[in-house]
Design an enzyme around this catalytic site. Structure first.
Site, PDB file in Angstrom:
ATOM      1  N   HIS A 205      -7.424  -5.153  -1.071  1.00 49.55           N
ATOM      2  CA  HIS A 205      -6.225  -4.361  -0.786  1.00 49.55           C
ATOM      3  C   HIS A 205      -5.286  -5.048   0.207  1.00 49.55           C
ATOM      4  O   HIS A 205      -4.084  -4.814   0.193  1.00 49.55           O
ATOM      5  CB  HIS A 205      -6.642  -2.994  -0.249  1.00 49.55           C
ATOM      6  CG  HIS A 205      -5.520  -2.027  -0.094  1.00 49.55           C
ATOM      7  ND1 HIS A 205      -4.892  -1.432  -1.162  1.00 49.55           N
ATOM      8  CD2 HIS A 205      -4.908  -1.540   1.018  1.00 49.55           C
ATOM      9  CE1 HIS A 205      -3.939  -0.627  -0.728  1.00 49.55           C
ATOM     10  NE2 HIS A 205      -3.926  -0.667   0.588  1.00 49.55           N
TER      11      HIS A 205
ATOM     12  N   SER B   2       0.827  -1.198   0.000  1.00 47.13           N
ATOM     13  CA  SER B   2       0.000   0.000   0.000  1.00 47.13           C
ATOM     14  C   SER B   2       0.874   1.266   0.000  1.00 47.13           C
ATOM     15  O   SER B   2       1.650   1.479  -0.922  1.00 47.13           O
ATOM     16  CB  SER B   2      -0.955  -0.040   1.191  1.00 47.13           C
ATOM     17  OG  SER B   2      -1.874   1.025   1.172  1.00 47.13           O
TER      18      SER B   2
ATOM     19  N   ASP C 183       4.308  24.222  -0.498  1.00 42.35           N
ATOM     20  CA  ASP C 183       5.697  24.004  -0.887  1.00 42.35           C
ATOM     21  C   ASP C 183       6.191  22.599  -0.554  1.00 42.35           C
ATOM     22  O   ASP C 183       7.350  22.400  -0.188  1.00 42.35           O
ATOM     23  CB  ASP C 183       6.610  25.053  -0.253  1.00 42.35           C
ATOM     24  CG  ASP C 183       6.551  25.056   1.272  1.00 42.35           C
ATOM     25  OD1 ASP C 183       5.638  24.420   1.839  1.00 42.35           O
ATOM     26  OD2 ASP C 183       7.419  25.696   1.894  1.00 42.35           O
TER      27      ASP C 183
END
Length: 434
Positions: free
Chosen positions: A405, A143, A352
């Site tokens: 998953h 993952s 940023d």
């Protein structure tokens, strides 16, 4: 031998601790502690095996504390000595929690937490590799661990022998809005499957949600339970074999107390135990930043959800669970996230963020990358993974709908064995082409 080293069932477990820079741009500045556990067979020959470092899913969760006699670790130990890395801020690695951040103001917390993304997790791994004197090692990323793998391949490809990824190939350039548009669609599909399999579940969910709209119920920690929190149980739909346990949980939600219908303590306690945001706040506070490179997330999942009114429950509408998304209201409702509300907003507005991936380096990749891509993955969209892999040479995807998953946890021995075979084939093809 370290006093904390032990042997269990013929497998040796040895802890390691490293002091690393909080900010690698200021190597002489503040340091944090990184914990990793070496696991290998206890026979002497295992000490010469190559290394495999494991990157856990998340972000914000520690490496597992497994035994080596089953699952992916059993298969790994046949060929490797394994390093289970507690990523910075998790497990025994300078843990992040509402407790440990309490002495900092919001701006200081945001600055501190900005150093806990994949780029610095990878730098920590490099620090350890160099400390051990290892020329190259292999990686296994589950993952979010796969996201870390792509960052590693971008930053230090020369340090990698091979990489294995399960359910974790990210886009290297897409905005998180694209990701959440895809995953909300998958979440809606999982809801449809669940309610079709359990026809009575819709009425049970509506009864619970309507009750929460009109009656105050509190979790064992004193936190008021809301419909939005109840909806977040849908994160379980991304894992295998969770539909039936979910139905059983719903079925026993109510008890009668003094002639009034209330939610049972057992039901409330189960919900609290599934609120991993309480104990692992990195998962909530840095979740969207794992997609950010030079731009702010600005609560991406929340903005996408506002375009999907189907997830906004009202008594005259069907009930739907949500998935692996974080929302600003969580920092107003969750007991252990409330102290981090201002910090979360600062990070959501942060523009940023450094780049996590280098497209040019990845387009010239020579490291064998073997991936398990799950066709029905609710958390990592298959089409986005395939888009990335199309521009990653010497990679190969095993695309399967056999697993959800959590495939590595459900059938790790088989999955890792398959990926090792794929990697060996990639290496063989490289040898032929050379």
């Amino acid at each position: 031998m370290n006093s904390q080293t032990f042997i269990d069932a013929g497998i040796k477990y040895q802890p390691h601790t490293f002091n690393v820079p909080l900010n690698y741009s200021l190597p002489s500045g503040k340091t944090i502690s990184i914990f990793a556990r070496e696991i290998r067979n206890s026979d002497h020959s295992s000490a010469s095996k190559p290394w495999l470092v494991y990157f856990q899913g998340g972000p914000g969760f520690p490496s597992p504390r497994p035994n080596g006699t089953s699952g992916w670790l059993k298969r790994a130990l046949q060929d490797y000595r394994v390093l289970l890395l507690d990523q910075r801020g998790t497990g025994n690695s300078s843990v992040i929690s509402h407790q440990t951040l309490n002495h900092l103001n919001a701006q200081q917390q945001a600055e501190y937490l900005s150093h806990f993304r994949a780029d610095n997790i990878v730098r920590d791994a490099e620090f350890i590799r160099e400390s051990f004197g290892i020329e190259k090692w292999s990686t296994l990323g589950q993952s979010f661990g796969g996201f870390c793998t792509l960052t590693y391949l971008s930053m230090f490809p020369q340090s990698l022998e091979a990489s294995f990824v399960t359910g974790g190939i990210p886009s290297i350039h897409r905005h998180p809005d694209d990701v959440y548009q895809a995953t909300f669609k998958r979440t809606q599909e999982k809801n449809t499957q669940f309610f079709e399999q359990f026809p009575a579940a819709q009425n049970l969910c509506k009864a619970i949600a309507d009750h929460l709209l009109h009656t105050e119920e509190h979790l064992p920690n004193g936190q008021r339970l809301t419909v939005e929190q109840f909806q977040q149980l849908g994160i379980n739909f991304g894992m295998s074999d969770t539909f039936l346990p979910m139905y059983y949980q719903l079925e026993t939600a109510f008890v009668e107390v003094d002639g009034k219908r209330r939610l049972s303590y057992d039901f409330l306690n189960q919900i609290l135990m599934q609120q991993s945001f309480q104990t692992n706040p990195i998962y909530a506070i840095l979740h969207e930043s794992i997609y950010c490179q030079g731009f702010a997330s600005q609560w991406s999942a929340d903005r996408v959800r506002k375009q999907l009114s189907i997830f906004d429950y009202q008594s005259d509408k069907p009930f739907l669970f949500t998935g692996e998304m974080v929302f600003p209201w969580m920092f107003e409702q969750y007991t252990n996230l409330k102290p981090l509300q201002q910090t979360a907003q600062i990070l959501a507005d942060k523009t940023d963020w450094a780049n996590l991936y280098d497209a040019e380096v990845l387009s010239n990749n020579t490291v064998p990358v073997a991936c398990a891509v799950y066709a029905d993955d609710m958390f990592v969209e298959m089409d986005i993974s395939r888009e990335t892999l199309a521009n990653l040479p010497h990679s190969k995807a095993w695309i399967t709908n056999e697993y959800e998953h959590n495939g590595l946890r459900a059938d790790g021995e088989h999955i890792l064995d398959t990926l090792i075979a794929i990697s060996q084939q990639i290496k063989a093809n490289q040898t032929v082409s050379d």
